[in-house]
Design a protein around this motif. Structure first.
Motif, short mmCIF file in Angstrom:
data_model
loop_
_atom_site.label_atom_id
_atom_site.label_comp_id
_atom_site.label_asym_id
_atom_site.label_seq_id
_atom_site.Cartn_x
_atom_site.Cartn_y
_atom_site.Cartn_z
N VAL A 180 -2.20 59.72 45.11
CA VAL A 180 -2.48 61.15 44.91
C VAL A 180 -2.27 61.92 46.20
CG1 VAL A 180 -4.28 62.83 44.35
CG2 VAL A 180 -4.07 60.75 42.99
N ASP A 181 -2.78 61.36 47.32
CA ASP A 181 -2.63 62.02 48.61
C ASP A 181 -1.15 62.15 49.00
OD1 ASP A 181 -5.36 62.10 48.75
OD2 ASP A 181 -5.55 60.38 50.09
N TYR A 182 -0.36 61.18 48.59
CA TYR A 182 1.07 61.19 48.90
C TYR A 182 1.82 62.23 48.05
CZ TYR A 182 5.93 59.69 48.38
OH TYR A 182 7.28 59.66 48.28
N ARG A 183 1.58 62.22 46.75
CA ARG A 183 2.30 63.14 45.86
C ARG A 183 1.79 64.58 45.97
NH1 ARG A 183 4.25 61.55 41.04
NH2 ARG A 183 5.06 63.68 40.99
N PHE A 184 0.52 64.75 46.34
CA PHE A 184 -0.08 66.09 46.38
C PHE A 184 -0.75 66.28 47.74
CE2 PHE A 184 -2.78 69.60 44.86
CZ PHE A 184 -1.89 70.28 44.05
N SER A 185 0.04 66.15 48.79
CA SER A 185 -0.50 66.24 50.14
C SER A 185 -0.83 67.69 50.51
CB SER A 185 0.50 65.69 51.15
OG SER A 185 1.61 66.55 51.27
N PRO A 186 -1.84 67.89 51.34
CA PRO A 186 -2.16 69.26 51.78
C PRO A 186 -1.00 69.91 52.53
CG PRO A 186 -3.42 67.64 53.01
CD PRO A 186 -2.78 66.91 51.89
N GLN A 187 -0.20 69.10 53.24
CA GLN A 187 0.95 69.66 53.96
C GLN A 187 1.96 70.27 52.99
OE1 GLN A 187 -0.28 66.58 54.61
NE2 GLN A 187 -1.06 66.84 56.69
N TYR A 207 -7.98 71.95 42.44
CA TYR A 207 -6.80 71.71 41.60
C TYR A 207 -6.00 70.44 41.91
CZ TYR A 207 -7.68 76.58 40.39
OH TYR A 207 -8.27 77.74 39.97
N THR A 208 -6.51 69.56 42.75
CA THR A 208 -5.78 68.31 42.96
C THR A 208 -5.70 67.55 41.64
OG1 THR A 208 -6.45 68.11 45.27
CG2 THR A 208 -5.77 66.10 44.16
N PRO A 209 -4.51 67.22 41.18
CA PRO A 209 -4.36 66.55 39.88
C PRO A 209 -4.84 65.10 39.94
CG PRO A 209 -2.24 66.71 40.96
CD PRO A 209 -3.21 67.49 41.81
N SER A 210 -5.06 64.52 38.78
CA SER A 210 -5.52 63.14 38.69
C SER A 210 -4.36 62.17 38.92
CB SER A 210 -6.15 62.88 37.33
OG SER A 210 -5.15 62.96 36.31
N TYR A 211 -4.73 60.94 39.17
CA TYR A 211 -3.73 59.89 39.34
C TYR A 211 -2.90 59.72 38.07
CZ TYR A 211 -1.91 55.12 39.66
OH TYR A 211 -1.09 54.02 39.64
N SER A 212 -3.56 59.73 36.91
CA SER A 212 -2.84 59.54 35.65
C SER A 212 -1.86 60.68 35.40
CB SER A 212 -3.83 59.41 34.49
OG SER A 212 -4.63 60.58 34.39
N TRP A 213 -2.25 61.90 35.75
CA TRP A 213 -1.34 63.05 35.54
C TRP A 213 -0.09 62.88 36.41
CZ3 TRP A 213 1.29 66.78 38.11
CH2 TRP A 213 1.78 67.86 37.37
N LEU A 214 -0.28 62.49 37.65
CA LEU A 214 0.85 62.33 38.56
C LEU A 214 1.76 61.18 38.13
CD1 LEU A 214 -0.99 62.91 41.95
CD2 LEU A 214 0.79 64.36 40.96
N ARG A 215 1.19 60.13 37.56
CA ARG A 215 2.01 59.03 37.07
C ARG A 215 2.84 59.45 35.86
NH1 ARG A 215 3.65 55.34 40.54
NH2 ARG A 215 1.96 54.21 41.56
N LYS A 216 2.28 60.34 35.04
CA LYS A 216 3.01 60.83 33.86
C LYS A 216 4.06 61.87 34.24
CE LYS A 216 -0.86 60.15 30.67
NZ LYS A 216 -1.88 60.83 29.83
N HIS A 217 3.89 62.52 35.37
CA HIS A 217 4.82 63.57 35.83
C HIS A 217 5.44 63.11 37.15
CE1 HIS A 217 1.96 65.57 33.13
NE2 HIS A 217 2.93 66.40 32.85
N GLN A 218 6.51 62.36 37.04
CA GLN A 218 7.11 61.70 38.19
C GLN A 218 7.98 62.62 39.05
OE1 GLN A 218 6.83 58.47 39.39
NE2 GLN A 218 5.16 58.15 37.93
N SER A 219 8.50 63.69 38.48
CA SER A 219 9.45 64.53 39.23
C SER A 219 8.71 65.49 40.15
CB SER A 219 10.35 65.31 38.29
OG SER A 219 9.66 66.38 37.70
N GLN A 220 9.36 65.80 41.26
CA GLN A 220 8.81 66.76 42.21
C GLN A 220 8.75 68.15 41.60
OE1 GLN A 220 7.38 65.98 44.80
NE2 GLN A 220 7.32 67.67 46.24
#
Length: 240
Positions: A180-187, A207-220
């Protein structure tokens, strides 16, 4: 006699400057991320002349003895390092901004089509598997007299199994947070929203998304659309 007064004044000023340069002062400052303006803890500040080093605290604050002309090195893992030459005119507390290295941002490929996150994750998994495979057995303290120390195998293997399950859950939980920190980093969020400091921290908390949401939405692109949608809600809430 009057003709020598300007020369005497110049010599006095030179003497004062020389004394100031020779005096040891304390360099004080804060270390911050140049994008998010977040504090940078555990940064290393080194005086090249004295080789003395200090570490920034949780607020990014540090202080270090220095004299005029000392070269100061500033280093933080995964950030570009910086240097400065100390002068006696640094009387105020400095704020030093370090820019993240390219590998801290999502999608940056560092070797053989792997991102830094993927390489780090594989390394952590290998280390975890090595440690997990070496759980020390327990000795049964209630062994029969005259037989010596015996090992209750059922107890050993049950305890080892429980330890492995617990360690596995903790490892997976940590890996999920790192993802999550990698896909949705504060930077990254700061770069696209312009938010910084406490305002950015508030947005990330909401608004930091969940791990499951990020796994389902792989594209930047999915993440950027998410950031934009939540930014509208964030700004709307700030106005009310």
């Amino acid at each position: 006699m009057k003709a020598f007064k300007p020369l005497g004044l110049v010599m006095l000023l030179v003497l004062l400057v020389t004394q100031a340069q020779a005096q040891t002062s304390i360099l004080k400052g804060y270390l911050r991320d140049s994008i998010t303006h977040y504090p940078l803890p555990n940064g290393t500040i080194i005086n090249q002349r004295t080789q003395k080093k200090v570490t920034t605290n949780d607020s990014g604050f540090f202080f270090l003895d220095a004299t005029s002309g000392d070269r100061i090195y500033i280093q933080v893992p995964e950030y570009n390092y910086d240097t400065l030459n100390y002068t006696p005119f640094y009387t105020d507390i400095l704020t030093i901004y370090l820019s993240p290295a390219g590998s801290i941002l999502p999608g940056v490929t560092v070797r053989a089509n792997y991102t830094k996150y993927q390489l780090d994750s594989m390394s952590r998994k290998a280390d975890f598997d090595t440690i997990r495979g070496n759980v020390a057995p327990t000795v049964d303290s209630h062994a029969p007299e005259g037989f010596g120390a015996t090992i209750s195998m059922d107890r050993v293997w049950n305890k080892k199994a429980k330890q492995k399950v617990k360690a596995e859950k903790q490892f997976n939980k940590t890996e999920e947070q790192l993802y999550v920190d990698y896909r949705f980093s504060p930077q990254m969020v700061s770069y696209y929203t312009g938010l910084k400091g406490d305002t950015l921290r508030d947005y990330m908390s909401r608004y930091t998304p969940s791990y499951s949401w990020l796994r389902k939405h792989q594209s930047q692109q999915d993440v950027l659309l998410y950031i934009n949608d939540k930014l509208k809600l964030f700004k709307k809430g700030a106005k009310t």
